[in-house]
Design a protein around this motif. Structure first.
Motif, PDB file in Angstrom:
ATOM      1  N   PHE A 131      -5.859 -14.303  20.549  1.00  0.00           N
ATOM      2  CA  PHE A 131      -4.996 -14.332  19.367  1.00  0.00           C
ATOM      3  C   PHE A 131      -3.545 -14.052  19.766  1.00  0.00           C
ATOM      4  O   PHE A 131      -2.622 -14.734  19.313  1.00  0.00           O
ATOM      5  N   GLY A 132      -3.343 -13.065  20.638  1.00  0.00           N
ATOM      6  CA  GLY A 132      -1.993 -12.757  21.122  1.00  0.00           C
ATOM      7  C   GLY A 132      -1.382 -13.926  21.867  1.00  0.00           C
ATOM      8  O   GLY A 132      -0.196 -14.229  21.710  1.00  0.00           O
ATOM      9  N   PHE A 133      -2.194 -14.588  22.691  1.00  0.00           N
ATOM     10  CA  PHE A 133      -1.697 -15.759  23.417  1.00  0.00           C
ATOM     11  C   PHE A 133      -1.225 -16.838  22.443  1.00  0.00           C
ATOM     12  O   PHE A 133      -0.101 -17.343  22.565  1.00  0.00           O
ATOM     13  N   PHE A 134      -2.055 -17.217  21.500  1.00  0.00           N
ATOM     14  CA  PHE A 134      -1.701 -18.310  20.600  1.00  0.00           C
ATOM     15  C   PHE A 134      -0.508 -17.975  19.713  1.00  0.00           C
ATOM     16  O   PHE A 134       0.362 -18.824  19.495  1.00  0.00           O
ATOM     17  N   THR A 135      -0.429 -16.743  19.224  1.00  0.00           N
ATOM     18  CA  THR A 135       0.680 -16.396  18.331  1.00  0.00           C
ATOM     19  C   THR A 135       1.996 -16.269  19.090  1.00  0.00           C
ATOM     20  O   THR A 135       3.021 -16.795  18.652  1.00  0.00           O
ATOM     21  N   TYR A 136       1.973 -15.595  20.223  1.00  0.00           N
ATOM     22  CA  TYR A 136       3.209 -15.436  20.987  1.00  0.00           C
ATOM     23  C   TYR A 136       3.647 -16.749  21.628  1.00  0.00           C
ATOM     24  O   TYR A 136       4.844 -17.027  21.732  1.00  0.00           O
ATOM     25  N   ALA A 137       2.687 -17.569  22.054  1.00  0.00           N
ATOM     26  CA  ALA A 137       3.037 -18.886  22.601  1.00  0.00           C
ATOM     27  C   ALA A 137       3.677 -19.755  21.524  1.00  0.00           C
ATOM     28  O   ALA A 137       4.647 -20.482  21.798  1.00  0.00           O
ATOM     29  N   THR A 138       3.172 -19.681  20.305  1.00  0.00           N
ATOM     30  CA  THR A 138       3.759 -20.447  19.201  1.00  0.00           C
ATOM     31  C   THR A 138       5.222 -20.058  19.008  1.00  0.00           C
ATOM     32  O   THR A 138       6.101 -20.920  18.922  1.00  0.00           O
ATOM     33  N   TYR A 139       5.485 -18.770  18.958  1.00  0.00           N
ATOM     34  CA  TYR A 139       6.851 -18.292  18.765  1.00  0.00           C
ATOM     35  C   TYR A 139       7.762 -18.718  19.916  1.00  0.00           C
ATOM     36  O   TYR A 139       8.819 -19.314  19.708  1.00  0.00           O
ATOM     37  N   ASP A 140       7.354 -18.394  21.129  1.00  0.00           N
ATOM     38  CA  ASP A 140       8.238 -18.620  22.273  1.00  0.00           C
ATOM     39  C   ASP A 140       8.408 -20.085  22.625  1.00  0.00           C
ATOM     40  O   ASP A 140       9.509 -20.512  22.991  1.00  0.00           O
ATOM     41  N   LEU A 141       7.350 -20.858  22.549  1.00  0.00           N
ATOM     42  CA  LEU A 141       7.485 -22.288  22.861  1.00  0.00           C
ATOM     43  C   LEU A 141       8.280 -23.023  21.783  1.00  0.00           C
ATOM     44  O   LEU A 141       9.019 -23.959  22.092  1.00  0.00           O
ATOM     45  N   THR A 142       8.169 -22.576  20.529  1.00  0.00           N
ATOM     46  CA  THR A 142       9.003 -23.146  19.476  1.00  0.00           C
ATOM     47  C   THR A 142      10.471 -22.816  19.738  1.00  0.00           C
ATOM     48  O   THR A 142      11.340 -23.682  19.618  1.00  0.00           O
ATOM     49  N   ASN A 143      10.746 -21.576  20.114  1.00  0.00           N
ATOM     50  CA  ASN A 143      12.126 -21.203  20.458  1.00  0.00           C
ATOM     51  C   ASN A 143      12.638 -22.008  21.641  1.00  0.00           C
ATOM     52  O   ASN A 143      13.780 -22.469  21.633  1.00  0.00           O
ATOM     53  N   LEU A 144      11.809 -22.173  22.659  1.00  0.00           N
ATOM     54  CA  LEU A 144      12.214 -22.948  23.835  1.00  0.00           C
ATOM     55  C   LEU A 144      12.515 -24.398  23.448  1.00  0.00           C
ATOM     56  O   LEU A 144      13.441 -25.006  23.970  1.00  0.00           O
ATOM     57  N   ALA A 145      11.734 -24.925  22.511  1.00  0.00           N
ATOM     58  CA  ALA A 145      11.910 -26.318  22.098  1.00  0.00           C
ATOM     59  C   ALA A 145      13.115 -26.524  21.179  1.00  0.00           C
ATOM     60  O   ALA A 145      13.700 -27.604  21.178  1.00  0.00           O
ATOM     61  N   THR A 146      13.493 -25.487  20.428  1.00  0.00           N
ATOM     62  CA  THR A 146      14.499 -25.702  19.380  1.00  0.00           C
ATOM     63  C   THR A 146      15.798 -24.934  19.540  1.00  0.00           C
ATOM     64  O   THR A 146      16.792 -25.278  18.894  1.00  0.00           O
ATOM     65  N   LEU A 147      15.821 -23.907  20.369  1.00  0.00           N
ATOM     66  CA  LEU A 147      17.038 -23.106  20.523  1.00  0.00           C
ATOM     67  C   LEU A 147      17.720 -23.407  21.850  1.00  0.00           C
ATOM     68  O   LEU A 147      17.064 -23.513  22.887  1.00  0.00           O
ATOM     69  N   LYS A 148      19.006 -23.524  21.790  1.00  0.00           N
ATOM     70  CA  LYS A 148      19.780 -23.805  22.992  1.00  0.00           C
ATOM     71  C   LYS A 148      19.754 -22.584  23.919  1.00  0.00           C
ATOM     72  O   LYS A 148      20.010 -21.452  23.490  1.00  0.00           O
ATOM     73  N   ASN A 149      19.406 -22.817  25.170  1.00  0.00           N
ATOM     74  CA  ASN A 149      19.420 -21.794  26.220  1.00  0.00           C
ATOM     75  C   ASN A 149      18.416 -20.657  26.021  1.00  0.00           C
ATOM     76  O   ASN A 149      18.655 -19.532  26.466  1.00  0.00           O
ATOM     77  N   TRP A 150      17.302 -20.933  25.333  1.00  0.00           N
ATOM     78  CA  TRP A 150      16.270 -19.898  25.228  1.00  0.00           C
ATOM     79  C   TRP A 150      15.698 -19.678  26.624  1.00  0.00           C
ATOM     80  O   TRP A 150      15.262 -20.616  27.276  1.00  0.00           O
ATOM     81  N   PRO A 151      15.683 -18.436  27.120  1.00  0.00           N
ATOM     82  CA  PRO A 151      15.290 -18.179  28.515  1.00  0.00           C
ATOM     83  C   PRO A 151      13.802 -18.426  28.779  1.00  0.00           C
ATOM     84  O   PRO A 151      12.942 -17.890  28.091  1.00  0.00           O
ATOM     85  N   ARG A 152      13.524 -19.209  29.798  1.00  0.00           N
ATOM     86  CA  ARG A 152      12.139 -19.482  30.193  1.00  0.00           C
ATOM     87  C   ARG A 152      11.429 -18.208  30.645  1.00  0.00           C
ATOM     88  O   ARG A 152      10.229 -18.062  30.461  1.00  0.00           O
ATOM     89  N   GLU A 153      12.188 -17.301  31.239  1.00  0.00           N
ATOM     90  CA  GLU A 153      11.602 -16.032  31.679  1.00  0.00           C
ATOM     91  C   GLU A 153      11.013 -15.266  30.501  1.00  0.00           C
ATOM     92  O   GLU A 153       9.946 -14.660  30.618  1.00  0.00           O
ATOM     93  N   ILE A 154      11.713 -15.307  29.374  1.00  0.00           N
ATOM     94  CA  ILE A 154      11.227 -14.616  28.175  1.00  0.00           C
ATOM     95  C   ILE A 154       9.962 -15.285  27.648  1.00  0.00           C
ATOM     96  O   ILE A 154       9.066 -14.606  27.158  1.00  0.00           O
ATOM     97  N   VAL A 155       9.877 -16.586  27.758  1.00  0.00           N
ATOM     98  CA  VAL A 155       8.665 -17.294  27.325  1.00  0.00           C
ATOM     99  C   VAL A 155       7.459 -16.741  28.079  1.00  0.00           C
ATOM    100  O   VAL A 155       6.446 -16.375  27.479  1.00  0.00           O
ATOM    101  N   VAL A 156       7.582 -16.658  29.386  1.00  0.00           N
ATOM    102  CA  VAL A 156       6.471 -16.174  30.214  1.00  0.00           C
ATOM    103  C   VAL A 156       6.180 -14.703  29.926  1.00  0.00           C
ATOM    104  O   VAL A 156       5.021 -14.312  29.733  1.00  0.00           O
ATOM    105  N   ILE A 157       7.221 -13.883  29.878  1.00  0.00           N
ATOM    106  CA  ILE A 157       7.057 -12.444  29.634  1.00  0.00           C
ATOM    107  C   ILE A 157       6.427 -12.202  28.264  1.00  0.00           C
ATOM    108  O   ILE A 157       5.494 -11.409  28.122  1.00  0.00           O
ATOM    109  N   ASP A 158       6.945 -12.864  27.240  1.00  0.00           N
ATOM    110  CA  ASP A 158       6.439 -12.662  25.878  1.00  0.00           C
ATOM    111  C   ASP A 158       4.992 -13.118  25.713  1.00  0.00           C
ATOM    112  O   ASP A 158       4.204 -12.438  25.055  1.00  0.00           O
TER     113      ASP A 158
END
Length: 135
Positions: A84-111
């Motif tokens: 559940f944590g994987f799917f919810t946090y991946a949804t948030y971070d991958l959406t940010n990576l896809a839609t926000l300018k300069n969203w850090p990839r490191e944060i995607v992995v960490i989050d």
């Protein structure tokens, strides 16, 4: 299970979640988030939004991970909570990576890693507490 059991599980999970996440955000990962997200971080926490997130997220953990594990092993709660944590946090971070300018990839992995650990920890600890003291 009775309604009171769900309420006990929910309240326990909220307390466990809040304690673990505050330790993560306030102590362990504070400098990490400041380094990568400093330009995104508000000066003041929007506590109503944060509390609403906690309350909703824990409903998901109770429904998908903790309650189904009652009468079963804590390891099921941990695995389902981690998923559940994987799917919810991946949804948030991958959406940010896809839609926000300069969203850090490191944060995607960490989050996403944190979402897995947090979901698994809260679910298994809550399951163990409930099993030990109530169930």
């Amino acid at each position: 299970m009775e309604l009171i059991d769900y309420l006990v599980i929910y309240i326990t999970a909220v307390v466990v979640f809040f304690a673990i996440d505050m330790l993560w955000l306030g102590v362990i990962a504070k400098n990490i988030y400041q380094k990568y997200l400093g330009k995104f971080i508000a000066k003041e926490v929007n506590w109503p939004a944060a509390i609403l997130f906690y309350l909703i997220f824990v409903i998901g953990l109770v429904y998908f991970a903790i309650a189904p594990a009652v009468g079963d092993s804590w390891s099921f709660a941990a695995a389902a909570g981690g998923a559940f944590g994987f799917f919810t946090y991946a949804t948030y971070d991958l959406t940010n990576l896809a839609t926000l300018k300069n969203w850090p990839r490191e944060i995607v992995v960490i989050d996403i890693a944190w979402g897995i650990v947090l979901g698994a920890a809260v679910s298994s600890i809550t399951h163990l507490l409930y099993s030990q003291f109530v169930g």
